[in-house]
Write a protein that holds these residues in place. Sequence first.
Motif: not given
Length: 181
Positions: A80, A82, A84-85, A93, A96, A150-151, A153, A177, A179
């Motif tokens: 994903h 971003n 960030d989860c 989530g 993201a 990125h993340s 997922m 998720c 990071v």
Amino acid sequence: MKKFGFVASALMLASSSLLAANMTVFDPKSVDHVEIKVDLLGQDKNTPVGSVIAVKTNYGVAFFPNLKGLEPGLHGFHVHTNPDCGATDKGLGMKAGGHWDPANTGNHSFPWDDNGHKGDLPALYVAADGTATNPVLSPRIKELSELKNHSLMIHIGGDNHSDHPKALGGGGARMACGVIK
């Protein structure tokens, strides 16, 4: 049709076995890699469920999961946008962002399709005991550096790698998720 399904399943199993065999000799000190810690997303708090090791290969980046405590079955698996989860008012989530799509294709597709999101990965298989250890290969992601910021997922439910009949492969909510640093 049954013969085709059997052959496809056998080829998939053979390639997974080869990647898994390579993982048994995986030495983090000798191979450039990225370790992604993964958490099961929860309303009150997230719970660690293991990690995924990303390794550059001659065929793209391979993802080697070592996860436990997940719902058995096939799950959508994506990079994903971003790093960030976190949750938003839209759900767990959601910080993201969407599937990583640097070419702005706007299309959810197969991992090898140049006209789809670059973050579309093969589905993640979780065994009946809740473990996920079968590696997947992303032929379009060539360098580990592309993954940074990125993340990763994991979604509830499978992924048909299409936007029809439901958007983003028809998979469910965001389940776990990590990071990518």
